[in-house]
Scaffold this active site. Structure first.
Site, short mmCIF file in Angstrom:
data_model
loop_
_atom_site.label_atom_id
_atom_site.label_comp_id
_atom_site.label_asym_id
_atom_site.label_seq_id
_atom_site.Cartn_x
_atom_site.Cartn_y
_atom_site.Cartn_z
N LYS A 866 -9.07 6.74 8.02
CA LYS A 866 -7.88 6.05 8.51
C LYS A 866 -6.99 7.06 9.21
O LYS A 866 -6.56 8.05 8.62
CB LYS A 866 -7.12 5.38 7.37
CG LYS A 866 -5.86 4.64 7.84
CD LYS A 866 -5.07 4.07 6.68
CE LYS A 866 -5.76 2.87 6.09
NZ LYS A 866 -5.71 1.69 6.98
N ASP A 966 1.71 -4.88 0.34
CA ASP A 966 1.01 -5.56 1.44
C ASP A 966 -0.35 -6.06 0.96
O ASP A 966 -1.37 -5.83 1.59
CB ASP A 966 0.85 -4.61 2.63
CG ASP A 966 0.49 -5.36 3.91
OD1 ASP A 966 0.69 -6.59 3.97
OD2 ASP A 966 0.00 -4.73 4.86
#
EC number: 2.7.11.1
Length: 1143
Positions: A866, A966
Site C-alpha cells: 500500500k 472505515d
C-alpha cells in the site's frame, strides 16, 4: 476518731469500681486501636492495587498515619465509615476483598475512575453499607443474583455508566425495603423487566429509579405502581415495546417520567394527566405513539418540560392545555403529524423558554399576541409546517428571543423592521417562504446575530450597508432571491464570517478582492449572477486563521448536491434542524433538480490553523481573464466550480497541488493549453468537467483523470488520450545512440584494462592500487546507472502513481522494516522489481488512504504493497511509532502488517497478500468484468463471523483499543481459505495524526457505512464501528450495495432493510441467490421453505444485523455481544477451523 465500718465498705466498693472502670477503658481503647489498625491495613491493601494515581490522591495513605487522616476517608468513633474517591482518575485492576473487613463502612463512593473490576467483587463489600456509588468505575459482568438480598441495608445504589451485561437479578425488588435510589443507567443490561416481582412492601421506599441507556426489552410492568413513593422514573433509551400502563396514573408523587427513545406504541393514556398533578417533566419522544394529545394533561399544572417529539401523534393541539401550563418552560412537539391552527394559547405560557413545533402540519398564522404574552421565549422553531400570513411585528416584544426559525412555510409579506429590537437574537432563519421586499436596515442593530438564512424567498433591492454592523455574523445566505447591486466589499470586515451564499440573484459588478480578508471564510457561493471582471487573486491569498471557539456551533447543515445539468451550481447548503429529509422532495424548485443529499452535520470544516476556503462556486457568471495561480494556495479547497464563464488562458499548474480537491468544473469557458501534469496528484478527485473549451494535448494518464468519463472532456478538439482517442505518436521515439554509447564505453574499459596489465608488469604495486580504485569506480558507475534507470522507471508512462523521492540519498538501498524473518533483507529496489516499477498492471486497488499493488518476490511469494497518500507534513516519528504498534497486532481475522518503508515523502506498507481479494468484489463482482463468485450461506456466515471477530479483537483485546473508523466490505479481505481478514485498521488514526489538513469526510468513513451520529459529531466511537459492520452484515445477507439510488431511491440499504422488517417482509431482504439455495431440498426437506432451519437462521442473522444498525448508539451491542450472537447461529465451524469459537 474511728471510721465506721459502713464508710469503709463504701470506700472499698468505690475503689473496686474505679479499678474495674480503668480496666474496661483500657481494654476498649486497645480494641479500638486494633480495629483502626485493621481499617488501615485494608485501605493500604486497596492502595497496592492502584497502578496510576495522576492526582496523587493516595499520596498520604501511609502506615505511619491514622486512616482517619487519609485523603477521601471519613471516620466516626475511631472507625472508617466513609470512603469518597470519586473523580480521582485512579486506575488499576482492583477487587473489593480489601474492604471486606471494614465493618463500620457505610458510604463507598468510587465513581469516575478507571478500574478493571469484576461484578462478582460486589459480594465482597461489607454488609454495613448504606450508600454505594460506583458509576463510571469499570465494572464488568452481570449483576450478582443475590446482591440485593444480601445488602438489604442499602439506601442508595448508583452503578451507571459501566459494562454490566445480562438480565436484571430476580431478587432486585424482593429485599429492597430501605432502598430509595437505584441507578443502573447506561450499561448493557438486556432482557425484560416484565417478569420481575415487585411487591408493595419491598418497593415502598423507592423514590428514584433509572434504567435508561440499556437494552431492556418487553413491555413495561404494571407492578411498578407498587413503588408508590416514586418521584422519578427513567426508562429511556431501551427497547421497551407495547403501551404505557394506564396504572401509571396512580403514581401520585411522580415528578419526572422519561420513556423516550423506545418502541412504545398506542395512545398516550389520559390517566397520566388525570392523577399526575405533581408531574414536572414528561418525556415521551422517539417512540411510535399515535392518536391525539390527551386534554387531561392540562391537569399537570406544575409541568415544566413536555417532550412529545418524534412520534406519529396526529390531530389538533388542544388549546386548553397551554392555558394551564403556567410553569411550562420547554415544549417540544417536532416531527409529528399534528395539524390545525397554530395554538394561540401559547401566549398564556409566561415561563415558556423553548417552543419547537418543527415538522408538523400546523397551519394558520403566527398569533399577533404571541408576544409579550410569552415574554420569556428564547427559541421559536416552526420550520416545515403550513403556516401562512406575515411575520407579526409584535414578535419584537419577546426581548429574550435568541432563535427564530420559520423555514419551509408559506409566509409572505416583508421582514418587519421591528425585528431590529431583538438585541439578543442570534439566529434568524426563514428560508423557503414567499417573503418579499427589501432587507430592513434595522437588521444592523442585531449585534449578536450569527446566522441570517433567507435563501429561496422573493427579496429585492440591495444589501443595506447597516447590515455590516453585525460583527458576529457567521452564516449569511441570500441564495435564490432577486437581490441587485454589487457584492459589497464590506463583507471583508466580518471577522467571523464562515459561509457566504449569494448565488442565483442579480448581482452585478466585480467580485470584491476584500473577500480575501475574511480569515474564517470556508464557503463562498456566488453562482448564477451577472458578475464581470476577473477572479481576484486576493481570494487565493486568504490569510489563515486559528480555530475560533464556537464557530457555527449548534448548526445542523445539509448539503444538497445537484447531479447532472438540471440545476445550476454544485448544490446548496441549508440549515436543516428540525426538518425531515423527505421534505426536500416536496420543494418544487428542488424537486425539478436531480439531487442527492450528500452531507448533514454540524459543520463542514475543522478550521485548521492554515484554514482557507473549502467551497468556491463562481459558475454561471460573465467572468473573464485567467484563472489566477493563487487559487492553488487554497490548500483546503474541496469544490472549485468555475463553469459557464468566459475564462481564458491555461489551467494553472498550481491547482494540481490542491490535494483535497474533489470536484473541479471549468466547463464552458475558453481555456487553452494542456491539462497540467500536476493533476495526476489529485487523489481525491471524483468529478472533473473540462468540456467545451479549447484544450489540447494528452490527458495525464497517471492518477484519476484517465478513469473518468469521456463526456467530461468533450468538445476540446485538440484533447487526446484515455478516455478519449489515442494521441498521434509523434514525439515518443526512444533516444538514438544508446547501444553505440555502450559499445564505446566497453571499448574504453577494455583499453584501460590492457594498459593496466602493462603498467602492472612495470610497477606491480602501483598497478594493484590503480586496479582496485578503477574497479570500485566502474561498479559505482554501473550501480548509479542502474539506480537511475530503476528510478526513472517509477516516473515512466506505465507507472500507475507519482513519486517524490528526489531528496533521499541512495533510496534503492533503503531497507524495508519488517516484522517477519523471511523478509528481513527486503529493499525498496526489490519492491520496484516485484511490481514492474509499480506499473498499472500490478495495481490491484485504490482507496481513500492510497493505492495497493501486488508484488511477486523472487522466491515466488506475493505481498500487497500500500502506497499511502502523500501527506502535507513530515511526521516520521509518529509514522514509525504507529507502524511499530500496528506491526505487533496479530489475529487470524486481521490482515497482518509485514513491514513498512519510508522513502523521501513516500510511505509504503507491506501486507500479506489475500488471494480472493475483497468481500466487495466477491459479492458484487470484480471491476475487471469477470463473472462474480456466488457465495453460499455457510460461506457468507463464515465471513460475517470472521469479520466480527477481527473487529472485536481491535475493540477489546488491543492495548490501546483501536477504532477502525472505515469498516466496509472492501476492507474485508478473503484469504485462500475464504477466511475473512479485516484490513486498513489503524489507517484513519495514522492519517489524521500525520496530516491535520485532511478532510473530515476522509477520516469518518464511507457513505452508506457511516452511522447517523457521525453527522452530528466528528468523534469516532466503537459503537460507530458496530454500525458499519452491521451494514456489512446486511450487505452479505442481501447481496446489495449499501447505497444504490435505483434500488433504494432516497434511502439506503439500512433504511430499506428496516422498512422491510417493519412491514414484516423480512424474506425480501435475503439475496435471491440464497433463496434459490433455500428452496432446494437441503433447506426445506422437513420443515418447508419459510420454516426451514437455515431460513430461520438467516432471519436471526438479520435481527442481529438490524440491532447493530440501530439509530441510537446506546442500543447497539458491543462487538463481544455481536460475536456471541453470531456464534449462537447453527455452526459451520465443524467444517472449518476447530479453533473458530474463540477470538
Amino acid at each position: 476518731m474511728t471510721t465506721s465500718p459502713i464508710r469503709v465498705r463504701i470506700r472499698t466498693r468505690i475503689q473496686i469500681s474505679f479499678i474495674f472502670l480503668l480496666t474496661h477503658l483500657s481494654q476498649s481503647s486497645s480494641s479500638d486501636q486494633s480495629s483502626l489498625k485493621t481499617d488501615s491495613l485494608s485501605l493500604l491493601s486497596f492502595k497496592t492495587m492502584i497502578q496510576d494515581d495522576p492526582n496523587n490522591i493516595l499520596s498520604n495513605w501511609s502506615p505511619r498515619k491514622s486512616p482517619c487522616q487519609f485523603s477521601g476517608v471519613t471516620c466516626l468513633g475511631g472507625r472508617v465509615t466513609e470512603i469518597n474517591l470519586s473523580g480521582s482518575g485512579l486506575s488499576g485492576i482492583v477487587s473489593f476483598n480489601a474492604f471486606t473487613s471494614l465493618d463500620s463502612l457505610s458510604v463507598l463512593k468510587l465513581s469516575e475512575n478507571f478500574f478493571v473490576l469484576n461484578s462478582t467483587s460486589l459480594l465482597l463489600l461489607p454488609l454495613t453499607l448504606t450508600h454505594l456509588e460506583l458509576s463510571s468505575s469499570g465494572l464488568i459482568g452481570t449483576l450478582p443474583e443475590n446482591f440485593f438480598s444480601k445488602y438489604s441495608n442499602l439506601i442508595s445504589i448508583t452503578l451507571s455508566y459501566n459494562n454490566f451485561t445480562g438480565k436484571l437479578p430476580n431478587d432486585l425488588f424482593l429485599s429492597s425495603k430501605k432502598l430509595q435510589t437505584l441507578d443502573l443507567s447506561y450499561n448493557n443490561i438486556t432482557g425484560p423487566i416484565s417478569g420481575l416481582t415487585i411487591p408493595l412492601s419491598s418497593c415502598v421506599s423507592m423514590t428514584y429509579l433509572d434504567f435508561s441507556g440499556n437494552s431492556i426489552s418487553g413491555y413495561i410492568s404494571d407492578s411498578l405502581i407498587n413503588c408508590t413513593n416514586l418521584k422519578s422514573l427513567n426508562l429511556s433509551y431501551n427497547n421497551f415495546d407495547g403501551q404505557i400502563p394506564k396504572s401509571f396514573g396512580e403514581l401520585k408523587l411522580l415528578q419526572s417520567l422519561d420513556l423516550s427513545h423506545n418502541r412504545l406504541t398506542g395512545w398516550i393514556p389520559p390517566e397520566i394527566g388525570d392523577t399526575c398533578r405533581s408531574l414536572q417533566n414528561l418525556r415521551l419522544s422517539y417512540n411510535n405513539f399515535t392518536g391525539v394529545i390527551p386534554e387531561s394533561l392540562s391537569s399537570c399544572s406544575w409541568l415544566q418540560s413536555l417532550d412529545l417529539s418524534n412520534n406519529n401523534i396526529s390531530g389538533p393541539f388542544p388549546n386548553t392545555i397551554l392555558r394551564s401550563f403556567g410553569s411550562l418552560q420547554i415544549l417540544l412537539l417536532s416531527n409529528n403529524l399534528i395539524s390545525g391552527d397554530f395554538p394561540t394559547s401559547i401566549s398564556a405560557c409566561k415561563s415558556l423558554r423553548i417552543a419547537d413545533f418543527s415538522s408538523n402540519r400546523f397551519s394558520g398564522v403566527i398569533p399577533p399576541d404571541l408576544c409579550p404574552g410569552a415574554a420569556s421565549l428564547e427559541e421559536l422553531r416552526l420550520p416545515d409546517n403550513l403556516v401562512t400570513g406575515e411575520i407579526p411585528p409584535a414578535i419584537s416584544q419577546c426581548s429574550e428571543l435568541r432563535t427564530i426559525d420559520l423555514s419551509l412555510n408559506y409566509l409572505n409579506g416583508t421582514i418587519p423592521p421591528e425585528i431590529g429590537n431583538l438585541q439578543k437574537l442570534e439566529q434568524f432563519i426563514a428560508w423557503y417562504n414567499n417573503i418579499a421586499g427589501e432587507i430592513p436596515p434595522e437588521i444592523g442593530k442585531l449585534q449578536n446575530l450569527k446566522d441570517l438564512i433567507l435563501n429561496n424567498n422573493q427579496l429585492t433591492g440591495e444589501i443595506p450597508p447597516e447590515f455590516f454592523n453585525c460583527s458576529n455574523i457567521e452564516w449569511v445566505s441570500f441564495t435564490s432571491n432577486r437581490l441587485t447591486g454589487e457584492v459589497p466589499k464590506d463583507f471583508g470586515i466580518l471577522s467571523r464570517l464562515a459561509v457566504l451564499q449569494l448565488g442565483n440573484n442579480n448581482f452585478t459588478g466585480e467580485i470584491p478582492p476584500e473577500l480575501g480578508k475574511c480569515t474564517t471564510l470556508v464557503w463562498l457561493d456566488l453562482n448564477t449572477n451577472h458578475l464581470t471582471g476577473e477572479i481576484p487573486p486576493r481570494l487565493g491569498r486568504q490569510p489563515g486563521s486559528k480555530a475560533l471557539s464556537g464557530l457555527l456551533s449548534g448548526n445542523t447543515m445539509a448539503f444538497v448536491r445537484n447531479v447532472g445539468n438540471s440545476c445550476k451550481g454544485v448544490g446548496g447548503l441549508v440549515e436543516f434542524s428540525g426538518i425531515r429529509p423527505e421534505r426536500l422532495l416536496q420543494i418544487p424548485s428542488l424537486k425539478s433538480c436531480d439531487f442527492t443529499r450528500m452531507y448533514s452535520g454540524p459543520i463542514l470544516s475543522l478550521f485548521t490553523r492554515y484554514q482557507t476556503i473549502e467551497y468556491l462556486d463562481l459558475s454561471y457568471n460573465q467572468l473573464r481573464g485567467k484563472i489566477p495561480d493563487e487559487i492553488g494556495e487554497m490548500i483546503a479547497l474541496q469544490v472549485l466550480e468555475l463553469s459557464h464563464n468566459q475564462l481564458s488562458g491555461e489551467i494553472p499548474f498550481t491547482i494540481g497541488q490542491l490535494k483535497n480537491l474533489g470536484v473541479f468544473d471549468a466547463s464552458d469557458n475558453r481555456l487553452q493549453g494542456q491539462i497540467p501534469e500536476s493533476f495526476s496528484n489529485l487523489s481525491f478527485l471524483v468529478q472533473i468537467d473540462l468540456s467545451n473549451n479549447e484544450l489540447t494535448g494528452p490527458i495525464p494518464q497517471r492518477g484519476q483523470l484517465s478513469t473518468l468519463p469521456a463526456t467530461q472532456y468533450a468538445n476540446n478538439p485538440g484533447l487526446c488520450g484515455v478516455p478519449l482517442p489515442e494521441c498521434k505518436n509523434g514525439n515518443n521515439q526512444l533516444p538514438a545512440g544508446t547501444e553505440e554509447g555502450k559499445r564505446a564505453k566497453h571499448g574504453t574499459r577494455a583499453a584501460s584494462w590492457a594498459n593496466s596489465i602493462v603498467l602492472g608488469v612495470l610497477i606491480s604495486a602501483a598497478s594493484v592500487c590503480i586496479l582496485i580504485v578503477w574497479a570500485i569506480a566502474v561498479r559505482a558507475r554501473r550501480r548509479d546507472a542502474d539506480d537511475a534507470k530503476m528510478l526513472h522507471s517509477l516516473q515512466a508512462v506505465n507507472s500507475a502513481t507519482t513519486w517524490k523521492i528526489e531528496k533521499e540519498k541512495e533510496p534503492l538501498s533503503i531497507n524495508v522494516a519488517t516484522f517477519q524473518r523471511q523478509l528481513r533483507k527486503l529493499k525498496f529496489s526489490q519492491l520496484i522489481e516485484a511490481t514492474n516499477g509499480f506499473s498499472a498492471a500490478s495495481m490491484i486497488g485504490h482507496g481513500g488512504f492510497g493505492e495497493v499493488f501486488k508484488a511477486t518476490l523472487k522466491d515466488g511469494s506475493s505481498v500487497a504493497i500500500k502506497k499511502l497518500i502523500r501527506l502535507s507534513c513530515q511526521g516520521d516519528r509518529e509514522f514509525m511509532a504507529e507502524m511499530e504498534t500496528l506491526g505487533k497486532i496479530k489475529h487470524r481475522n486481521l490482515v497482518p502488517l509485514l513491514g513498512y518503508c519510508k522513502i523521501g515523502e513516500e510511505r509504503l506498507l507491506v501486507y500479506e497478500f489475500m488471494q480472493y481479494g475483497s468481500l466487495e468484489e466477491v459479492l458484487h463482482g470484480p471491476r475487471t468484468g469477470e463473472k462474480r463468485r456466488i457465495l453460499g450461506w455457510e460461506e457468507r456466515k463464515k465471513i460475517a463471523k470472521g469479520a466480527a471477530k477481527g473487529l472485536c479483537f481491535l475493540h477489546h483485546n488491543c492495548i490501546p483499543h483501536i477504532i477502525h473508523r472505515d469498516m466496509k466490505s472492501s476492507n474485508v479481505l478473503l484469504d485462500q481459505d475464504m477466511e475473512a481478514r479485516v484490513s486498513d485498521f489503524g489507517m484513519a488514526r495514522l492519517i489524521s495524526a500525520l496530516d491535520t489538513h485532511l478532510s473530515v469526510s476522509t477520516l469518518a468513513g464511507t457513505p452508506g457505512y457511516v452511522p447517523p451520529e457521525y453527522y452530528q459529531s466528528f468523534r469516532c466511537t466503537a459503537k460507530g464501528d458496530v454500525y458499519s459492520i452491521g451494514v456489512v452484515m446486511l450487505e452479505i445477507l442481501s447481496g446489495k450495495r449499501p447505497t444504490d439510488k435505483e434500488e433504494f431511491g432516497d434511502t439506503n440499504l439500512v433504511g430499506w432493510s428496516k422498512m422491510k422488517a417493519r412491514e414484516g417482509k423480512h424474506m425480501e431482504v435475503i439475496d435471491e441467490d440464497l433463496l434459490k439455495e433455500g428452496s432446494s431440498e437441503s433447506l426445506n426437506e422437513k420443515e418447508g421453505f419459510e420454516g426451514g432451519v437455515i431460513v430461520k437462521e438467516m432471519l436471526r442473522y438479520l435481527e442481529i444485523a438490524l440491532r447493530c444498525v440501530d439509530d441510537f448508539p446506546s442500543k447497539r451491542p458491543n462487538m463481544l455481544q455481536v460475536v456471541a450472537s453470531l456464534r449462537e447461529l447453527r455452526g459451520s465451524e465443524n467444517n472449518s477451523h476447530s479453533h473458530s469459537n474463540s477470538l
